[in-house]
Scaffold this active site. Structure first.
Site: not given
Ligand code: KIV
Length: 268
Positions: A47, A86, A119, A186
């Protein structure tokens, strides 16, 4: 003949064999094709799309429809890489487990992704368990979780203090227990990422988490220098395409104005 897709079993085997896992983001067909042809194991339709492609200040405005639209394009370009998408802000963590399963199912059915990423820590265990039981592989994400940006107070290193570090290790164990097949870490101290990697049996994929993890991920627009608004400290720039693109565009403008484009060979 279709090439074989990377599977979640392959990723577990890589951790066991201590072979590093590679992951990059993509949001469209040409980039997905390039990432896939480079032999990267996992393409994340992150995302981060909201920031590096759509121009938002954060990831919160990204919708399920945005994720499906971009993942469909990625799916057309990627033959071998495992595609993870995501789940955007407010498509889960809403106290309604059945809605989370429906949203995950919609993303998988309509986009062609093989897995979703969520997340958060232990508080997500019931939702993750339900999504996995529905047959959808789930990747976890701990540390800096950009969907909680207003809670954590900005894009900065997480879990530096002892209490937060302990919580992160226990969250990682809870996510493994709930059924995630891999875990993004992260922006956390390298020593903590190493501790988590040794404490769980599933692969850890780091971004700003040092090298003692099972794999690495970067936002492709950052590492290629396409997104030029800001570059986090943990990004290594493998190219500076924004500068190259601007030079090419200026050269085109100059050629058109000077009547040097097109030539006879470029005409019919
Ligand atoms: O949204 C994204 O690109 C991510 C990465 C930073 C792991 O979650």
């Amino acid at each position: 003949m279709n090439k074989a897709k990377v599977t979640i079993t392959d990723l577990k085997a890589k951790k066991e064999a201590r072979e590093k896992i590679t992951m990059l983001t993509a949001y469209d067909y040409p980039m997905a094709k390039a990432v896939d042809e480079a032999g990267i194991d996992i393409i994340l339709v992150g995302d981060s799309l909201g920031m590096v492609v759509l121009g938002y200040d954060d990831t919160l405005s990204v919708t399920i429809e945005d994720m499906i639209h971009h993942t469909k394009a990625v799916n057309r370009g990627a033959e071998e890489a495992l595609i993870v998408t995501d789940m955007p802000f407010m498509s889960y963590k809403t106290q309604d487990v059945s809605q989370t399963v429906k949203n995950a199912g919609k993303i998988i059915k309509e986009s062609g992704a093989q897995a979703v990423k969520l997340e958060g820590g232990e508080e997500l265990a019931a939702e993750i368990r339900a999504v996995v039981e529905a047959g959808i592989p789930v990747m976890g994400h701990l540390g800096l979780t950009p969907q909680s940006i207003n809670q954590v107070g900005g894009f900065k290193v997480q879990a530096r203090e002892n209490k937060a570090a302990k919580k992160l290790v226990s969250d990682a164990k809870a996510l493994e227990e709930a059924g995630v097949f891999a875990l993004v870490l992260e922006c956390i101290p390298a020593a903590l990422a190493k501790e988590v990697t040794e404490a769980i049996g599933i692969p850890t994929i780091g971004i700003g988490a040092g090298k003692e993890v099972d794999g690495q991920v970067l936002v492709t627009q950052d590492m290629l220098g396409i997104f030029a608004d800001f570059t986090p400290k943990f990004v290594r720039k493998y190219a500076n395409l924004n500068d190259e693109i601007k030079t090419a565009l200026k050269n085109y403008k100059q050629d058109v104005k000077a009547g040097e484009f097109p030539t006879q060979q470029e005409s019919f």
